[in-house]
Design an enzyme around this catalytic site. Structure first.
Site, short mmCIF file in Angstrom:
data_model
loop_
_atom_site.label_atom_id
_atom_site.label_comp_id
_atom_site.label_asym_id
_atom_site.label_seq_id
_atom_site.Cartn_x
_atom_site.Cartn_y
_atom_site.Cartn_z
CE LYS A 151 4.01 -5.63 5.28
NZ LYS A 151 4.20 -4.52 4.33
C1 LIG Z 1 3.06 -3.84 4.00
C2 LIG Z 1 3.32 -2.48 3.51
C3 LIG Z 1 2.36 -1.48 3.59
C4 LIG Z 1 0.95 -1.75 4.08
O1 LIG Z 1 0.91 -2.10 5.43
P1 LIG Z 1 -0.39 -2.82 6.03
O2 LIG Z 1 -0.07 -3.14 7.43
O3 LIG Z 1 -0.59 -4.05 5.20
O4 LIG Z 1 -1.51 -1.87 5.87
C5 LIG Z 1 2.71 -0.20 3.19
N1 LIG Z 1 3.94 0.07 2.71
C6 LIG Z 1 4.88 -0.86 2.61
C7 LIG Z 1 6.20 -0.50 2.05
C8 LIG Z 1 4.62 -2.17 3.02
O5 LIG Z 1 5.56 -3.09 2.91
#
Ligand SMILES: *Cc1c(COP(=O)(O)O)cnc(C)c1O
Length: 432
Positions: free
Chosen positions: A107
């Protein structure tokens, strides 16, 4: 380029409005009106380009009409201050490591890009922009760190009390400055509901300028396409790109949706797998054609504990609701905590590669579903040290905590306690 709402009841808006608003007034998600294919020549030379160069091409296709090329390329290069290497784990399975950014999770890419784009759009405005973000773990830290110290922006991170790991929590509760952590007595979906209600509340919107940084925001989710292109480039370099299957551990489905945008732009991905934990709403949709959201359940892979994935609306929109097309391109998988533990331990013992609980879902889905002529890449969405207690208990090892993570853990926790009812949250924001 104009952005329309998936609910079709609000008018189309500019990129700037889509980014500042986050959610459309009709509660739909914004979508770019066109998805531009990238030329053959780009794919022919992609394996000779750097991550930043590749991403500038992709960013031009998304945002080139709305931002000058110099500004856009500066934002992209600032955002991508780290690599996303593809590492071989098994004979035909590789890990796309997305945890080399400041908060050790994928993210960081979207959050850093969005912070810079919002800063760019708001640079001549007097009024403060308030970013509201609900987190099940990693979003909060990525967004808070992405925006930390950005002028003219204040960030409120809403998180479910007791449901994020201590290491995740310290990454957004110890920052201070323009970051406020709000500890909600509820689950992730309650946090998300508070945020959505705040955007819909007229009085609140008159009082302050609000925007979202959840994966519903186009500036957060679209840049996630960058690393799918970079993964392809690296696989091509290794001669493994011909039948590439990409597996995405999914919660709110922003990450996989960005990959599907890449695919629509001509990126040669053969098919996708969406790997779920026990929150199997999308898995069930693929099997039955029926989408029935339900409350999320808590699992080991807690950043995917989502019972009503926001970006499902975008996937439906991309394929005009065709279940046949969606299930033709994407297959599903769902794993219990026991299966996650078993996979994490097995891969560590056999190969020495340490997965995190989310990546473990991704790895396992490839292991089970890949055919002999396919090459699989799963997205390793976070560094295993972010889940140290859980991971050590499974492997019996002692995963080393990277220095940038240790620095957060030394900080002092500051947060505001909040009930899950909207009235008290609204009162709090009005008093700010
Ligand atoms: C946010 C997150 C996900 C899921 O991603 P999405 O875009 O919400 O499907 C998977 N793994 C980790 C470590 C995350 O932080």
């Amino acid at each position: 380029m104009q952005y329309y709402s998936t609910n079709g009841k609000s008018e189309a808006v500019s990129l700037r409005t889509a980014v500042v608003k986050g959610l459309a007034p009709d509660r739909g998600l914004y979508m770019p009106e066109r998805i531009q294919s990238l030329p053959e020549s780009f794919y022919a030379e992609i394996d000779r380009l750097s991550f930043q160069e590749i991403s500038c091409h992709v960013a031009d296709a998304f945002f080139g009409e709305d931002i000058t090329s110099a500004d856009l390329h500066r934002i992209v290069c600032d955002t991508l201050s780290f690599e996303t290497p593809v590492m071989s784990v098994d004979s035909n399975i590789s890990s796309l490591e997305l945890f080399h950014g400041p908060t050790l999770a994928f993210k960081d890419v979207g959050a850093r890009f969005m912070a810079r784009l919002l800063g760019y759009f708001n640079k001549d405005e007097k009024q403060l922009v308030n970013v509201l973000v609900a987190t099940s773990g990693d979003t909060g830290s990525a967004v808070a760190n992405g925006f930390l110290g950005v002028e003219g922006v204040h960030v409120y991170v809403l998180y479910p009390k007791g449901k994020v790991s201590p290491i995740q929590e310290c990454q957004f509760t110890t920052l201070g400055q323009n970051i406020t952590a709000v500890e909600v007595d509820g689950v992730f979906d309650d946090c998300q509901t508070l945020v959505k209600n705040a955007f819909m509340d007229a009085e609140l919107n008159n009082h302050m300028k609000l925007t979202s940084a959840n994966s519903i925001n186009v500036a957060r989710f679209l840049p996630q396409a960058f690393y799918y292109f970079n993964a392809y480039a690296q696989m091509k370099k290794q001669g493994k790109a011909d039948n590439m299957v990409v597996c995405v551990p999914s919660g709110n489905f922003g990450n996989i949706t960005a990959g599907i945008f890449g695919w629509k732009m001509g990126l040669p991905i053969k098919r996708f797998i969406a790997a779920n934990n026990a929150n199997d709403i999308f898995y069930k949709y693929l099997q039955t054609g029926v989408y029935s959201p339900k409350p999320s359940v808590q699992t080991l892979a807690n950043a995917m504990d989502v019972g009503d994935p926001s970006n499902f609306a975008r996937i439906i929109d991309l394929f005009k609701g065709s279940h046949a097309e969606i299930s033709g391109l994407i297959s599903g998988a769902t794993y219990t905590d026991d299966q996650i533990r078993e996979t994490l331990k097995d891969v560590f013992d056999r190969t020495g590669y340490l997965l995190d609980p989310h990546g473990a879902c991704g790895y396992r889905a490839l292991k089970e579903q890949l055919s002999a002529e396919e090459e699989g890449v799963f997205l390793e969405t976070a560094h295993p040290a972010k889940f140290k207690e859980k991971v050590d208990a499974i492997t019996g090892g002692d995963v080393e905590i990277p220095a940038r993570l240790r620095a957060f853990m030394a900080g002092q926790k500051q947060s505001v306690a909040m009930s899950k009812d909207f009235a008290s949250f609204k009162e709090f924001l009005l008093s700010e």
